[in-house]
Design a protein around this motif. Structure first.
Motif, PDB file in Angstrom:
ATOM      1  N   ALA A   1       0.689  -1.183   0.174  1.00 57.22           N
ATOM      2  CA  ALA A   1       0.094  -0.063   0.027  1.00 57.22           C
ATOM      3  C   ALA A   1       0.897   1.177  -0.087  1.00 57.22           C
ATOM      4  N   ARG A   2       0.419   2.451  -0.674  1.00 55.44           N
ATOM      5  CA  ARG A   2       1.189   3.729  -0.863  1.00 55.44           C
ATOM      6  C   ARG A   2       0.940   4.181   0.621  1.00 55.44           C
ATOM      7  N   PRO A   3       1.921   4.998   1.096  1.00 55.72           N
ATOM      8  CA  PRO A   3       1.684   5.520   2.379  1.00 55.72           C
ATOM      9  C   PRO A   3       0.099   6.453   2.654  1.00 55.72           C
ATOM     10  N   ASP A   4      -0.060   6.947   1.463  1.00 52.09           N
ATOM     11  CA  ASP A   4      -1.274   7.721   1.643  1.00 52.09           C
ATOM     12  C   ASP A   4      -2.587   6.781   1.260  1.00 52.09           C
ATOM     13  N   GLU A   5      -2.381   5.660   0.999  1.00 51.14           N
ATOM     14  CA  GLU A   5      -3.466   4.636   0.797  1.00 51.14           C
ATOM     15  C   GLU A   5      -4.294   4.136   1.785  1.00 51.14           C
ATOM     16  N   GLY A   6      -5.288   4.017   1.839  1.00 52.57           N
ATOM     17  CA  GLY A   6      -6.359   3.242   2.917  1.00 52.57           C
ATOM     18  C   GLY A   6      -6.447   1.876   2.613  1.00 52.57           C
ATOM     19  N   VAL A   7      -6.599   0.943   3.803  1.00 51.98           N
ATOM     20  CA  VAL A   7      -6.752  -0.360   3.733  1.00 51.98           C
ATOM     21  C   VAL A   7      -7.771  -0.843   4.469  1.00 51.98           C
ATOM     22  N   THR A   8      -8.568  -1.962   4.377  1.00 52.55           N
ATOM     23  CA  THR A   8      -9.738  -2.247   4.814  1.00 52.55           C
ATOM     24  C   THR A   8      -9.405  -3.077   6.193  1.00 52.55           C
ATOM     25  N   TYR A   9      -9.575  -2.748   7.087  1.00 51.98           N
ATOM     26  CA  TYR A   9      -9.332  -3.542   8.275  1.00 51.98           C
ATOM     27  C   TYR A   9     -10.763  -4.280   8.707  1.00 51.98           C
ATOM     28  N   VAL A  10     -10.523  -5.579   8.980  1.00 51.96           N
ATOM     29  CA  VAL A  10     -11.941  -6.296   9.445  1.00 51.96           C
ATOM     30  C   VAL A  10     -11.544  -6.732  10.874  1.00 51.96           C
ATOM     31  N   PHE A  11     -12.833  -6.169  11.629  1.00 55.62           N
ATOM     32  CA  PHE A  11     -12.817  -6.623  13.080  1.00 55.62           C
ATOM     33  C   PHE A  11     -13.328  -7.994  13.440  1.00 55.62           C
ATOM     34  N   ALA A  12     -14.718  -8.257  12.688  1.00 60.28           N
ATOM     35  CA  ALA A  12     -15.607  -9.276  12.760  1.00 60.28           C
ATOM     36  C   ALA A  12     -16.340  -9.546  11.817  1.00 60.28           C
ATOM     37  N   VAL A  13     -17.292 -10.663  11.845  1.00 63.63           N
ATOM     38  CA  VAL A  13     -18.043 -10.858  10.851  1.00 63.63           C
ATOM     39  C   VAL A  13     -19.491 -11.587  11.631  1.00 63.63           C
TER      40      VAL A  13
ATOM     41  N   SER B   1     -21.428  -5.073   3.682  1.00 63.60           N
ATOM     42  CA  SER B   1     -22.319  -6.401   3.525  1.00 63.60           C
ATOM     43  C   SER B   1     -21.995  -7.081   2.320  1.00 63.60           C
ATOM     44  N   SER B   2     -22.230  -8.317   2.432  1.00 60.17           N
ATOM     45  CA  SER B   2     -22.165  -9.347   1.366  1.00 60.17           C
ATOM     46  C   SER B   2     -22.919 -10.336   1.153  1.00 60.17           C
ATOM     47  N   ASP B   3     -24.216 -10.467   0.634  1.00 56.10           N
ATOM     48  CA  ASP B   3     -25.166 -11.633   0.350  1.00 56.10           C
ATOM     49  C   ASP B   3     -25.471 -11.665   2.124  1.00 56.10           C
ATOM     50  N   LEU B   4     -25.206 -12.859   2.526  1.00 54.86           N
ATOM     51  CA  LEU B   4     -25.596 -13.226   3.886  1.00 54.86           C
ATOM     52  C   LEU B   4     -24.878 -12.828   5.097  1.00 54.86           C
ATOM     53  N   LEU B   5     -23.697 -12.193   4.749  1.00 52.73           N
ATOM     54  CA  LEU B   5     -22.756 -11.736   5.732  1.00 52.73           C
ATOM     55  C   LEU B   5     -22.464 -10.363   5.911  1.00 52.73           C
ATOM     56  N   THR B   6     -22.321 -10.021   7.203  1.00 52.14           N
ATOM     57  CA  THR B   6     -21.739  -8.485   7.261  1.00 52.14           C
ATOM     58  C   THR B   6     -20.557  -8.421   7.936  1.00 52.14           C
ATOM     59  N   ALA B   7     -19.244  -7.736   7.505  1.00 53.12           N
ATOM     60  CA  ALA B   7     -18.280  -7.611   8.108  1.00 53.12           C
ATOM     61  C   ALA B   7     -18.394  -6.093   8.762  1.00 53.12           C
ATOM     62  N   VAL B   8     -17.596  -6.195   9.867  1.00 52.71           N
ATOM     63  CA  VAL B   8     -17.385  -4.916  10.748  1.00 52.71           C
ATOM     64  C   VAL B   8     -15.962  -4.329  10.285  1.00 52.71           C
ATOM     65  N   VAL B   9     -15.917  -3.374   9.588  1.00 54.96           N
ATOM     66  CA  VAL B   9     -14.795  -2.900   9.149  1.00 54.96           C
ATOM     67  C   VAL B   9     -14.180  -1.389   9.509  1.00 54.96           C
ATOM     68  N   GLN B  10     -13.294  -0.956   9.093  1.00 49.68           N
ATOM     69  CA  GLN B  10     -12.683   0.452   9.275  1.00 49.68           C
ATOM     70  C   GLN B  10     -11.587   0.472   8.155  1.00 49.68           C
TER      71      GLN B  10
END
Length: 280
Positions: free
Chosen positions: A13-25, A53-62
């Protein structure tokens, strides 16, 4: 459902690029879609915690800065006890906030994906495993139990007994004193080993009775004094997956076992069942 599914730490990832952190599903439901997670504080320096959200599951992300989670930065953070504890607490706080509403599969600390699209792909690909884990832990909580060997004083030297001394010391040892001294030392060691065996037997009996109340259990490595700073002898470190309706039974059983065995038993929980989501 472990960091094996996450992209390589975000090193690309570039220094100024955001990535997706997943806590739970968790499962996608009407109630889930209506949650307001704007007040939930996530990782330091990240954007607002949100639902993906994705179909029948939901992720808690940041969305978090990729530069905060490169391999180099993370390894340095792991070496700083206060700093890694800060991140671990932030992670657990989000997981606990969601678990207060529904069953969740908590993901390990620093589970990252390059973007939301990649995170959704993982939800779809691992859907069966996530659903199996959610079914397993629904309406259950994790309880931790630690058992310590009862504290007993070491056998001391008998009153008035002579101590072997170098030549020139007062009172030369009587004939056979050296053998008697070695026999006493062996006796102390035998008693110490006997106490250890008795404590381990108590640990096994405590574990067996608690397993009778649990849907699943795990015995973990005991903690040494050097690691915990606790000088007590640790003989059982276990965790149990227990139905919510049996929480009072667990507490009562631990109290009963402590009185019956004389061992020091510590009960902690209820916790989000981190230890059991990977067994589905």
């Amino acid at each position: 459902m472990t960091t094996q599914h996450s992209d390589s730490r975000a090193a690309s990832a570039r220094p100024d690029e955001g990535v997706t952190y997943v806590f739970a599903v968790c499962r996608s439901t009407r109630a889930t879609s209506a949650w307001n997670v704007t007040g939930v504080t996530g990782m330091p320096g990240g954007e607002a915690v949100r639902l993906l959200s994705s179909d029948l599951l939901t992720a808690v992300v940041q969305t978090v800065p990729g530069s905060d989670f490169t391999d180099t930065v993370w390894q340095r953070r792991l070496a700083d006890r206060d700093e890694i504890e800060r991140y671990a607490r932030a992670h657990h706080s989000v997981v606990s906030a969601v678990a207060a509403h529904t069953a969740v599969v908590p993901l390990p600390l620093a589970t990252l994906y390059h973007d939301d699209t990649r995170a959704r792909q993982v939800l779809d690909h691992e859907s069966d495993r996530f659903h199996a884990a959610l079914k397993r832990i629904a309406h259950h909580a994790e309880w931790g139990v630690k058992v310590y060997e009862p504290s007993t004083p070491e056998p001391s030297q008998a009153h008035g007994e002579s101590v072997l001394q170098p030549d020139g010391g007062r009172g030369a040892p009587a004939p056979g004193a050296g053998l008697a001294y070695l026999n006493r030392k062996r006796g102390v060691q035998v008693q110490r080993e006997k106490r250890r065996e008795q404590a381990l037997a108590v640990a096994d009996s405590v574990d067996a009775e608690l397993r009778g109340l649990a849907a699943a259990s795990r015995r973990l490595r005991t903690h040494g004094a050097a690691l915990s700073g606790d000088q007590r002898v640790h003989v059982l470190n276990a965790t149990y997956l227990v139905a919510d309706g049996r929480a009072d039974q667990v507490r009562l059983l631990v109290e009963t076992l402590e009185e019956r065995t004389g061992a020091r038993i510590e009960l902690s929980g209820p916790w989000v069942p981190y230890s059991f989501v990977g067994e589905a």
